[in-house]
Design an enzyme around this catalytic site. Structure first.
Site, short mmCIF file in Angstrom:
data_model
loop_
_atom_site.label_atom_id
_atom_site.label_comp_id
_atom_site.label_asym_id
_atom_site.label_seq_id
_atom_site.Cartn_x
_atom_site.Cartn_y
_atom_site.Cartn_z
N ARG A 106 -0.92 -76.99 9.15
CA ARG A 106 -2.04 -77.20 8.14
C ARG A 106 -1.91 -78.55 7.22
NH1 ARG A 106 -0.27 -72.67 8.07
NH2 ARG A 106 -0.76 -70.97 9.50
N CYS B 51 23.67 -70.50 0.22
CA CYS B 51 24.89 -70.25 -0.69
C CYS B 51 25.60 -69.08 -0.31
CB CYS B 51 24.08 -70.07 -1.97
SG CYS B 51 24.05 -71.81 -3.12
N HIS C 7 24.32 -80.53 3.57
CA HIS C 7 24.37 -80.02 5.14
C HIS C 7 24.12 -81.28 6.10
CE1 HIS C 7 19.86 -79.70 4.15
NE2 HIS C 7 19.90 -80.01 5.58
N CYS D 281 34.36 -103.41 20.28
CA CYS D 281 35.90 -103.97 19.80
C CYS D 281 35.75 -105.25 19.60
CB CYS D 281 36.63 -103.83 21.19
SG CYS D 281 37.23 -102.02 21.38
N GLU E 37 6.70 -103.56 9.08
CA GLU E 37 7.73 -102.93 9.79
C GLU E 37 7.28 -102.24 11.06
OE1 GLU E 37 7.90 -103.19 6.49
OE2 GLU E 37 9.84 -104.23 5.94
ZN LIG Z 1 22.70 -73.38 -2.13
ZN LIG Z 2 35.64 -100.81 22.14
#
Ligand SMILES: [Zn+2]
Ligand SMILES: [Zn+2]
Ligand SMILES: [Zn+2]
Length: 341
Positions: free
Chosen positions: A23, A42, A164, A197, A317
């Site tokens: 909504r 927590c 997190h 690399c 963008e």
């Molecule tokens: Zn917390």
């Molecule tokens: Zn690599």
């Protein structure tokens, strides 16, 4: 059940997940209400979250306090684990049911410490948790790709303050991953070298975009950074799959991560950021496609991409896909390199 819908004009899948907000008022900003509710991440609030999937806990029962890192299913998942992936046509469109996994990795029991404030040992526990979740989800043949990412701060999309990260596993390869994997494979096809690399070696020689070098890792500002202070962290030696790292490798990576996050925190005054771990998709065989990503071990190279959220996507963008970056990566690298951390 959420759905994956294909946009035939933009050539992209969109996840329509209606569990969170449907909504108009679900999108009104209500800061007061947010800060008043008790934090489910927590200690002591373990019963306020879905039952945990994984935890690093020295002793004690699951879903009790005393954990160091805890993984739970997202309460409002974008995708769900139950069911079989199936795709079908809908008129001229394509739609898939929303199979996947959506997990939350709670990085610390401390409500007010961000990832940059954690010790290297604590960051290493988070990285070991990432590895454990990848290895476990690799066993699920329905899942073709997994991404671990972190939203830090409001501008990066973090809805809960408690530190997190999240893991989302999807039943198909996302376009961003497909592009990167294809580019790496094509480069290897012609040159027989890994493109990552080559980039790492070139940047180490040039030096001007290198922020910090460790024995086995390097943090650098990408040559064509699309936004200010964008960073990438690479293993210096070829390595395609993050999930295959051993504890010693993760421990040095924790040092490099802490260094990168502290520099961003110091120089940009705790700006919002996202980081994304890009690693090889699970090497599942696919019926009828014998060559399916069979060369990943040679051509792909895992890495972490970090984007501070200092600018917003604006009309240009969105309209063109071109980014305008007001800070050159050379300047960004120099500011970050000189920071006292
Ligand atoms: Zn917390
Ligand atoms: Zn690599
Ligand atoms: Zn990448």
């Amino acid at each position: 059940m959420s759905e994956l819908r294909w946009d035939p004009l933009k050539l992209n899948w969109v996840i329509i997940a209606t569990e969170r907000g449907r909504r108009p008022r679900d999108f009104y900003v209500d800061e007061e209400k947010k800060s008043m509710t008790a934090c489910p991440f927590c200690y002591g609030n373990e019963d306020k979250t879905p039952p945990e999937i994984f935890a690093i806990r020295p002793d004690g029962q699951p879903n009790t306090a005393n954990w160091r890192v805890r993984v739970i299913p997202n309460k409002y998942p974008a995708l769900r684990v139950e069911g079989e992936p199936s795709s079908r046509g809908y008129g001229m469109y394509d739609v898939m049911n929303g199979i996947g996994a959506h997990e939350v990795i709670i990085e610390t029991p401390d409500h007010d410490r961000s990832m940059a404030d954690l010790t290297e040992h604590e960051i290493c526990d988070v990285l070991k948790t990432y590895r454990a979740r990848y290895l476990d989800l690799h066993k699920d043949f329905r899942l073709r790709y997994m991404v671990i990412f972190k939203n830090h701060g409001l501008r990066a999309g973090a809805t809960l303050h408690h530190s997190h990260s999240q893991l989302i596993a999807v039943p198909l390869l996302p376009p961003v991953a497909t592009t990167e994997l294809r580019v790496a494979r094509n480069y290897f096809d012609t040159k027989e070298r890994c493109i990552f690399c080559d980039i790492v070696n070139f940047e180490l020689n040039e030096g001007i975009r290198v922020v910090r070098e460790f024995s086995n890792y390097v943090t650098l500002a990408p040559y064509a950074s699309s936004s200010p202070f964008e960073l990438r962290l690479f293993p210096k030696h070829h390595s395609h799959d993050f999930a295959l790292l051993n504890d010693a490798q993760l421990s040095e990576l924790a040092t490099a991560m802490k260094d990168m996050l502290l520099r961003v925190k110091t120089v940009l005054r705790d700006a919002s950021y996202n980081y994304i771990l890009h690693t090889a998709p699970p090497p599942h065989r696919r019926p009828g496609k014998p060559g399916y990503w069979s060369s990943l071990e040679y051509d792909y190279h895992w890495h972490i991409e970090l984007v501070p959220r200092l600018t917003q996507m604006a009309g240009f963008e969105w309209g063109t896909g071109f980014h305008i970056n007001p800070t050159s990566p050379e300047d960004a690298a120099s500011f970050l390199r000189d920071a006292e951390v």
